[in-house]
Design an enzyme around this catalytic site. Structure first.
Site: not given
Length: 280
Positions: A19, A100, A42, A118, A164, A143-144
Protein backbone atom coordinates in the site's frame (compact mmCIF):
# COMPACT_ATOMS: atom_id res chain seq x y z
CA UNK A 1 -9.23 -22.08 -4.74
CA UNK A 2 -11.36 -19.38 -3.11
CA UNK A 3 -10.50 -20.05 0.52
CA UNK A 4 -8.16 -17.09 0.98
CA UNK A 5 -9.53 -14.19 3.06
CA UNK A 6 -7.25 -11.22 3.45
CA UNK A 7 -8.95 -10.07 6.66
CA UNK A 8 -6.75 -12.56 8.55
CA UNK A 9 -3.63 -10.65 7.46
CA UNK A 10 -4.83 -7.04 7.22
CA UNK A 11 -2.28 -4.40 8.20
CA UNK A 12 0.74 -6.70 8.30
CA UNK A 13 4.22 -6.00 6.89
CA UNK A 14 3.24 -7.14 3.40
CA UNK A 15 0.24 -4.80 3.33
CA UNK A 16 2.42 -1.89 4.37
CA UNK A 17 4.87 -2.42 1.50
CA UNK A 18 2.08 -2.98 -1.04
CA UNK A 19 0.00 0.00 0.00
CA UNK A 20 2.97 2.31 0.45
CA UNK A 21 4.05 1.66 -3.15
CA UNK A 22 0.46 2.07 -4.37
CA UNK A 23 0.23 5.36 -2.49
CA UNK A 24 3.43 6.67 -4.08
CA UNK A 25 2.30 5.69 -7.59
CA UNK A 26 -1.00 7.53 -7.07
CA UNK A 27 0.75 10.60 -5.67
CA UNK A 28 2.84 10.67 -8.82
CA UNK A 29 -0.18 10.26 -11.12
CA UNK A 30 -2.12 13.08 -9.45
CA UNK A 31 0.72 15.55 -10.00
CA UNK A 32 -0.61 15.89 -13.55
CA UNK A 33 -4.06 17.25 -14.30
CA UNK A 34 -4.95 14.50 -16.78
CA UNK A 35 -7.23 11.72 -15.44
CA UNK A 36 -5.98 8.22 -14.66
CA UNK A 37 -7.46 4.72 -14.60
CA UNK A 38 -6.87 2.21 -11.80
CA UNK A 39 -7.36 -1.54 -12.22
CA UNK A 40 -7.22 -3.78 -9.15
CA UNK A 41 -7.23 -7.47 -10.09
CA UNK A 42 -7.78 -8.83 -6.56
CA UNK A 43 -9.40 -6.01 -4.65
CA UNK A 44 -10.60 -7.82 -1.51
CA UNK A 45 -13.25 -6.08 0.59
CA UNK A 46 -11.57 -2.67 0.51
CA UNK A 47 -11.74 -1.85 4.21
CA UNK A 48 -10.90 -4.21 7.08
CA UNK A 49 -12.44 -4.16 10.57
CA UNK A 50 -9.57 -4.99 12.88
CA UNK A 51 -11.83 -5.93 15.79
CA UNK A 52 -13.41 -8.72 13.70
CA UNK A 53 -12.91 -12.33 14.77
CA UNK A 54 -10.80 -13.00 11.68
CA UNK A 55 -8.40 -10.08 12.19
CA UNK A 56 -8.15 -10.85 15.90
CA UNK A 57 -7.13 -14.46 15.25
CA UNK A 58 -3.51 -13.61 14.42
CA UNK A 59 -3.51 -9.83 15.04
CA UNK A 60 -0.91 -9.37 12.30
CA UNK A 61 -1.61 -5.63 12.26
CA UNK A 62 -0.09 -5.46 15.76
CA UNK A 63 3.42 -6.08 14.43
CA UNK A 64 2.70 -4.11 11.24
CA UNK A 65 0.72 -0.90 10.91
CA UNK A 66 0.37 -0.49 14.71
CA UNK A 67 4.13 -0.02 15.04
CA UNK A 68 4.16 2.73 12.42
CA UNK A 69 1.19 4.55 13.95
CA UNK A 70 3.28 5.05 17.09
CA UNK A 71 6.31 6.54 15.28
CA UNK A 72 6.89 10.24 14.74
CA UNK A 73 10.06 10.04 12.63
CA UNK A 74 8.67 8.33 9.53
CA UNK A 75 10.19 8.95 6.10
CA UNK A 76 7.91 11.29 4.15
CA UNK A 77 6.31 8.65 1.87
CA UNK A 78 5.51 6.49 4.91
CA UNK A 79 4.15 9.49 6.77
CA UNK A 80 1.79 10.23 3.86
CA UNK A 81 0.55 6.64 3.82
CA UNK A 82 0.09 6.43 7.59
CA UNK A 83 -1.90 9.66 7.40
CA UNK A 84 -4.43 7.84 5.17
CA UNK A 85 -4.83 5.19 7.87
CA UNK A 86 -5.18 7.85 10.57
CA UNK A 87 -7.89 9.68 8.62
CA UNK A 88 -9.92 6.46 8.60
CA UNK A 89 -9.46 6.18 12.38
CA UNK A 90 -10.34 9.70 13.56
CA UNK A 91 -10.67 8.73 17.23
CA UNK A 92 -6.97 7.82 17.32
CA UNK A 93 -7.59 4.11 17.89
CA UNK A 94 -6.71 1.65 15.13
CA UNK A 95 -10.14 0.22 14.27
CA UNK A 96 -9.96 -0.20 10.50
CA UNK A 97 -7.26 -0.70 7.90
CA UNK A 98 -7.63 0.25 4.21
CA UNK A 99 -7.21 -2.24 1.42
CA UNK A 100 -5.72 -1.10 -1.88
CA UNK A 101 -9.04 0.27 -3.24
CA UNK A 102 -9.37 2.63 -0.27
CA UNK A 103 -5.73 3.70 -0.51
CA UNK A 104 -6.22 4.62 -4.16
CA UNK A 105 -9.61 6.17 -3.42
CA UNK A 106 -7.83 8.65 -1.14
CA UNK A 107 -6.16 10.15 -4.22
CA UNK A 108 -9.04 9.75 -6.66
CA UNK A 109 -10.39 12.87 -8.31
CA UNK A 110 -13.79 13.18 -9.95
CA UNK A 111 -12.28 12.61 -13.39
CA UNK A 112 -10.39 9.44 -12.38
CA UNK A 113 -11.86 5.93 -12.50
CA UNK A 114 -11.40 2.61 -10.69
CA UNK A 115 -12.20 -0.88 -11.94
CA UNK A 116 -12.18 -3.31 -9.00
CA UNK A 117 -12.29 -7.08 -9.43
CA UNK A 118 -13.09 -9.56 -6.66
CA UNK A 119 -14.06 -13.16 -7.27
CA UNK A 120 -14.64 -14.38 -3.71
CA UNK A 121 -18.42 -14.80 -3.17
CA UNK A 122 -18.28 -13.41 0.39
CA UNK A 123 -15.90 -10.54 -0.31
CA UNK A 124 -17.45 -9.19 -3.50
CA UNK A 125 -20.72 -7.91 -1.88
CA UNK A 126 -18.73 -6.12 0.84
CA UNK A 127 -16.53 -4.42 -1.74
CA UNK A 128 -19.55 -3.46 -3.88
CA UNK A 129 -21.30 -1.91 -0.87
CA UNK A 130 -18.21 0.19 -0.14
CA UNK A 131 -18.28 1.68 -3.65
CA UNK A 132 -21.96 1.92 -4.65
CA UNK A 133 -21.47 4.68 -7.26
CA UNK A 134 -20.36 3.41 -10.64
CA UNK A 135 -19.00 6.80 -11.68
CA UNK A 136 -16.34 6.37 -8.96
CA UNK A 137 -15.65 2.65 -9.19
CA UNK A 138 -16.86 -0.20 -11.34
CA UNK A 139 -16.94 -3.22 -9.00
CA UNK A 140 -17.22 -6.60 -10.69
CA UNK A 141 -17.35 -10.23 -9.53
CA UNK A 142 -14.84 -11.35 -12.10
CA UNK A 143 -11.41 -12.87 -12.68
CA UNK A 144 -9.08 -9.88 -12.43
CA UNK A 145 -6.49 -11.46 -14.69
CA UNK A 146 -9.02 -11.49 -17.53
CA UNK A 147 -9.78 -7.82 -16.86
CA UNK A 148 -6.18 -6.92 -17.69
CA UNK A 149 -6.85 -8.00 -21.25
CA UNK A 150 -10.42 -6.66 -21.38
CA UNK A 151 -9.94 -3.22 -19.82
CA UNK A 152 -6.68 -2.07 -21.38
CA UNK A 153 -5.87 0.33 -22.87
CA UNK A 154 -8.13 2.65 -20.88
CA UNK A 155 -9.75 5.74 -22.41
CA UNK A 156 -7.91 7.90 -19.85
CA UNK A 157 -4.56 6.98 -21.49
CA UNK A 158 -2.84 7.04 -18.08
CA UNK A 159 -3.15 4.29 -15.55
CA UNK A 160 -2.01 1.98 -12.79
CA UNK A 161 -2.64 -1.77 -12.60
CA UNK A 162 -2.18 -3.61 -9.30
CA UNK A 163 -1.97 -7.40 -9.41
CA UNK A 164 -1.82 -9.10 -6.02
CA UNK A 165 -3.31 -12.59 -6.25
CA UNK A 166 -3.27 -14.72 -3.09
CA UNK A 167 -0.99 -17.30 -4.78
CA UNK A 168 -3.18 -20.03 -3.29
CA UNK A 169 -2.58 -22.04 -6.42
CA UNK A 170 0.92 -22.27 -7.88
CA UNK A 171 -0.46 -21.37 -11.29
CA UNK A 172 -0.90 -17.80 -10.05
CA UNK A 173 2.86 -17.33 -10.36
CA UNK A 174 2.67 -18.01 -14.10
CA UNK A 175 -0.66 -16.28 -14.67
CA UNK A 176 0.44 -13.00 -13.13
CA UNK A 177 3.46 -12.81 -15.46
CA UNK A 178 1.30 -13.66 -18.46
CA UNK A 179 -1.20 -10.96 -17.45
CA UNK A 180 1.63 -8.43 -17.12
CA UNK A 181 2.91 -9.24 -20.61
CA UNK A 182 -0.61 -9.02 -22.08
CA UNK A 183 -1.36 -5.76 -20.32
CA UNK A 184 1.95 -4.18 -21.28
CA UNK A 185 1.46 -5.17 -24.95
CA UNK A 186 -1.83 -3.21 -24.93
CA UNK A 187 -0.84 -0.34 -22.65
CA UNK A 188 2.93 0.09 -22.49
CA UNK A 189 2.81 3.55 -20.90
CA UNK A 190 0.88 2.36 -17.84
CA UNK A 191 2.36 1.59 -14.43
CA UNK A 192 2.07 -2.03 -13.26
CA UNK A 193 2.73 -3.38 -9.79
CA UNK A 194 2.91 -7.09 -8.99
CA UNK A 195 2.88 -8.03 -5.31
CA UNK A 196 4.37 -11.39 -4.34
CA UNK A 197 4.97 -13.26 -1.07
CA UNK A 198 8.36 -14.56 0.01
CA UNK A 199 7.40 -18.01 1.26
CA UNK A 200 10.77 -19.37 0.19
CA UNK A 201 13.63 -17.83 -1.75
CA UNK A 202 13.48 -20.12 -4.78
CA UNK A 203 9.79 -19.53 -5.45
CA UNK A 204 10.17 -15.76 -5.21
CA UNK A 205 13.26 -15.76 -7.42
CA UNK A 206 11.51 -17.89 -10.04
CA UNK A 207 8.81 -15.23 -10.31
CA UNK A 208 11.35 -12.41 -10.53
CA UNK A 209 13.25 -14.29 -13.24
CA UNK A 210 10.03 -14.92 -15.17
CA UNK A 211 9.31 -11.17 -15.15
CA UNK A 212 12.88 -10.50 -16.32
CA UNK A 213 12.35 -12.98 -19.17
CA UNK A 214 9.52 -10.81 -20.55
CA UNK A 215 12.22 -8.21 -21.31
CA UNK A 216 9.84 -5.42 -20.29
CA UNK A 217 12.01 -2.38 -19.63
CA UNK A 218 11.97 0.01 -16.68
CA UNK A 219 11.11 -2.61 -14.04
CA UNK A 220 12.03 -1.95 -10.41
CA UNK A 221 12.09 -4.51 -7.57
CA UNK A 222 11.37 -3.63 -3.95
CA UNK A 223 11.41 -6.46 -1.40
CA UNK A 224 11.12 -6.42 2.39
CA UNK A 225 11.80 -9.45 4.59
CA UNK A 226 11.14 -9.15 8.32
CA UNK A 227 13.14 -12.29 9.10
CA UNK A 228 15.38 -14.85 7.45
CA UNK A 229 13.65 -16.39 4.46
CA UNK A 230 14.52 -20.01 5.28
CA UNK A 231 14.33 -20.09 9.09
CA UNK A 232 10.69 -21.11 9.58
CA UNK A 233 7.53 -21.71 7.59
CA UNK A 234 5.23 -18.89 6.57
CA UNK A 235 5.71 -15.57 4.85
CA UNK A 236 9.08 -14.07 5.70
CA UNK A 237 8.46 -11.05 3.54
CA UNK A 238 7.04 -9.79 0.28
CA UNK A 239 7.96 -7.77 -2.74
CA UNK A 240 6.65 -5.36 -5.32
CA UNK A 241 7.70 -5.56 -8.96
CA UNK A 242 6.92 -2.19 -10.52
CA UNK A 243 6.93 -1.50 -14.26
CA UNK A 244 7.18 2.19 -15.16
CA UNK A 245 7.57 3.33 -11.55
CA UNK A 246 7.52 6.99 -10.55
CA UNK A 247 10.98 8.39 -11.29
CA UNK A 248 11.37 9.25 -7.61
CA UNK A 249 10.48 5.80 -6.24
CA UNK A 250 13.97 4.29 -6.23
CA UNK A 251 15.41 7.19 -4.25
CA UNK A 252 12.45 7.18 -1.84
CA UNK A 253 12.80 3.43 -1.30
CA UNK A 254 16.46 3.88 -0.40
CA UNK A 255 15.14 5.63 2.71
CA UNK A 256 11.89 3.83 3.54
CA UNK A 257 13.02 0.22 3.00
CA UNK A 258 15.80 0.29 5.64
CA UNK A 259 13.41 2.12 7.97
CA UNK A 260 10.76 -0.59 7.53
CA UNK A 261 13.35 -3.36 7.93
CA UNK A 262 14.37 -1.94 11.31
CA UNK A 263 10.84 -1.03 12.47
CA UNK A 264 9.20 -4.35 11.56
CA UNK A 265 12.06 -6.84 12.03
CA UNK A 266 11.34 -10.17 13.71
CA UNK A 267 14.97 -11.24 13.94
CA UNK A 268 18.50 -10.16 13.06
CA UNK A 269 18.17 -11.61 9.55
CA UNK A 270 15.59 -9.02 8.45
CA UNK A 271 16.69 -7.52 5.14
CA UNK A 272 15.53 -5.83 1.96
CA UNK A 273 16.51 -5.60 -1.66
CA UNK A 274 16.08 -2.73 -4.09
CA UNK A 275 17.29 -3.17 -7.64
CA UNK A 276 16.34 -2.85 -11.28
CA UNK A 277 15.17 -6.09 -12.86
CA UNK A 278 15.50 -4.37 -16.20
CA UNK A 279 16.58 -0.73 -16.49
CA UNK A 280 14.97 1.80 -18.75
Amino acid sequence: MLSYRHIYHAGNHADILKHLVASQICRHLTKKDAPFFYLDTHAGIGLYELDSDQAQLNQEYDTGISRLMEQNDLPEPLEAFVEIVKELNPDGKLNVYPGSPMVVNHYLRQKDKMHLCELHPNDYPLLASLFPKKRVANVVKDDGFLAVKAMLPPPQKRGFVLMDPPYEVKNDYKTVVKALAEGYARFSQGSYAIWYPVLNRRQADDLINAVAATKIRNTLLLELNIRGTETKRGMAGSGMIVVNPPWTLEKEAQEFLPFLRDALAEDQDAHFQLRWITPE
